[in-house]
Design an enzyme around this catalytic site. Structure first.
Site, PDB file in Angstrom:
ATOM      1  CB  CYS A   1      -0.975  -0.037   1.176  1.00 47.76           C
ATOM      2  SG  CYS A   1      -2.326   1.147   1.019  1.00 47.76           S
TER       3      CYS A   1
ATOM      4  CG  HIS B   1      -3.744  -3.573   3.139  1.00 47.79           C
ATOM      5  ND1 HIS B   1      -2.776  -3.115   4.001  1.00 47.79           N
ATOM      6  CD2 HIS B   1      -4.318  -2.474   2.586  1.00 47.79           C
ATOM      7  CE1 HIS B   1      -2.771  -1.788   3.993  1.00 47.79           C
ATOM      8  NE2 HIS B   1      -3.699  -1.372   3.141  1.00 47.79           N
TER       9      HIS B   1
ATOM     10  CD  GLU C   1      -1.586  -6.099   5.558  1.00 47.29           C
ATOM     11  OE1 GLU C   1      -1.737  -4.901   5.816  1.00 47.29           O
ATOM     12  OE2 GLU C   1      -1.172  -6.509   4.454  1.00 47.29           O
TER      13      GLU C   1
END
Length: 544
Positions: free
Chosen positions: A79, A175, A177
């Site tokens: 990001c 993202h 994660e």
């Protein structure tokens, strides 16, 4: 030498989540402020740049000298990290026509690139940014695009874009994660294991062996004092220390009178089974006296904190040959206690300095672990499952779950209501399958797979739960033929991965009906039960 991934924190709310995902790949990682890269650490095998609340164009945006590590080890920008790399190396980052938040799908993805090995067509990702990369640096190439984001992922074999000029650079504007990026774990595995070359040597078993050896060397023949709370962190720390130094560890467990029902006795019994040397101190009378008439939440916390220190110190001073104070501090405690500019933004109960007059050195055997890793270590040492899976519980105990002033009678009412709720969660079983079941089994939770399903306690599916006594509110009710004017109880249960954010748990209606009915029928002083359906943010998990 233990290998290490460095995660440079630019202020993202999901930076800790990146760390947890890397640790789940049996790889050690360290989260550091964006400007604290360890230049001479030869154990670093890769660097991840986190997201950020800033735009790269903001005057106050966080900036880092990429030459410290770029080219020396593989780099992954996420990001803001991806935008910063592009902006710094000659690409272009501009305000997006519309902010890009939520689900998206990779309509084109270069599965020949090592970062996207094993990716499925149209894989779902999660976007969260207001700027977008409109041009990538020279020598880089696009390896992933969504419908609205052409440069969703890009890559170069080196910072110059030329083969042989150093290690590769990868960047994604989504993202990986977060849970909603369906193959995010695969992407991180590709980067950490395949690209960076992790040997995947970080495990609960290796941590126990290494830490016990380090504790023996660190402490030598000295005596250690540890303050126990009954929670998983301090309990695992105590068992680790006990394995290292045996009866030279003395644990102190203070009962301030606001624990859960029968908790002091139950926890003392548990510690006896574990072979720990524990001193139990019943100081409830002192705490109730000092809290009399106090209803302000912050004042309640301060009084309890002050009294706890006084009681603990008085007991600790009796152990005249102690040289160390041990604490169950875990990694998020230390990360949360500093913001990324290095200024203290909150005081944590495990991170605060020692009373100077005690002259004790600090020992924190769990300081590198996330909460889920602490539980894995506990299981590795064969600790009782109910201790390992115990929900987080506030240091001031039920005092911050009683609105208004604190009395022994109110605590007793709340203990009874809370006990019914927690027992109901423990007894209610749910069946899981697919990814949910695999995640539970991977965490080490004991469960048997049967026809692709596992059965676990609902308690273990909830991050934290408890009852709140609204003692400042009176509710009209009818019991039998009589009118009642008593207090409501609010039930609170949340799901979370790290308590930074939390959602209210969607408990089964039949369980809620059973618990409500039992509380109203059995707990004198309560005639109404409510359920808190607030998320965090904007609410907090605790009411006070």
């Amino acid at each position: 030498m233990q290998q290490k991934i460095i995660i440079l924190d630019f202020g993202s709310q999901t930076t800790q989540l990146i760390g947890r995902r890397v640790r789940e790949l049996d790889t050690f990682c360290e989260i550091l402020p964006y400007n604290k890269f360890p230049r001479d650490d030869e154990s670093v095998i890769g660097v991840i740049l986190s997201g950020s609340p800033f735009s790269v164009h903001d005057p106050e945006a966080f900036r880092v000298d990429l030459s410290q590590f770029m080219g020396r080890v593989p780099v992954l920008g996420i990001c803001y990290g991806a935008q910063y790399i592009s902006h710094t190396l000659g690409g272009k980052v501009e305000k997006a026509d519309s902010r890009e938040y939520g689900r998206a799908h990779l309509q084109t993805v270069d599965t020949a690139n090592p970062l996207f090995k094993g990716f499925e067509p149209n894989s779902q990702v999660w976007m969260s940014h207001g700027d977008t990369i409109t041009a990538i640096p020279d020598g880089f190439k696009v390896i992933g695009s969504t419908r609205d984001v052409k440069n969703a992922a890009y890559y170069a074999p080196s910072p110059t874009g030329k083969e042989g000029d150093g290690c590769p650079v990868f960047a994604v504007q989504f993202h990986p994660e977060v849970f909603h990026t369906v193959q995010g774990t695969q992407l991180l595995r590709n980067f950490v294991v395949d690209i960076c070359g992790s040997r995947q040597e970080w495990s609960a078993a290796s941590f126990v062996d290494t830490t016990v050896a380090e504790l023996k060397q660190q402490i030598g023949d000295d005596r250690v004092i540890l303050g126990l709370s009954g929670g998983v962190d301090s309990s695992v720390a105590a068992v680790l220390l006990n394995k290292a130094i045996g009866d030279r560890l003395t644990c102190i467990f203070v009962d301030h009178g606001m624990l859960r029902k029968n908790e002091f006795r139950q926890v003392m019994d548990d510690y006896k089974v574990l072979g720990l040397n524990v001193i139990g101190v019943d100081a409830s009378e002192k705490f109730f006296t000092d809290l009399k008439g106090v209803s302000d939440p912050e004042q309640k916390r301060k009084i309890i904190g002050r009294d706890f220190v006084e009681v603990f110190n008085a007991e600790a001073r009796k152990i005249t040959d102690a040289r160390w104070l041990a604490q169950g501090t875990i990694y998020p405690d230390r990360i949360e206690s500093l913001n990324i500019t290095g200024k203290v933004i909150k005081s944590h109960h495990n991170v605060g300095g020692l009373p100077k007059e005690m002259h004790l050195q600090l020992c924190e055997p769990l300081k590198w672990l996330f909460k889920d890793e602490v539980r894995r270590v506990g299981r590795q040492m064969d600790m009782p499952e109910h201790l390992i899976t115990r929900h987080p519980f506030p240091g001031p105990g039920l005092a911050v779950r009683i609105l208004g002033d604190i009395t022994p009678e109110k605590v007793s009412v709340l203990q009874d209501a809370d006990d019914i709720f927690i027992r109901g969660l423990r007894e209610y079983k749910v069946k899981l399958s697919g990814e949910e079941a695999r995640r539970v089994l991977a965490a080490g939770v004991p469960a048997d797979m049967n026809d692709g399903e596992i059965e676990v306690s609902l308690y273990d599916q909830v991050w934290q739960a408890g009852a709140v006594l609204l003692s400042t509110v009176r509710s009209v009710g009818v019991m039998g033929d009589e009118r009642t004017y008593e207090n409501p109880v609010a039930l609170r249960a949340v799901t979370s991965s790290d308590a930074m954010t939390a959602d209210w748990a969607h408990l089964p209606y039949d369980l809620m009906a059973k618990v409500s009915n039992e509380i109203i029928n059995k707990v004198r002083g309560v005639n109404r039960v409510c359920y808190d359906i607030s998320s965090k943010p904007p609410a907090t998990i605790e009411w006070e």
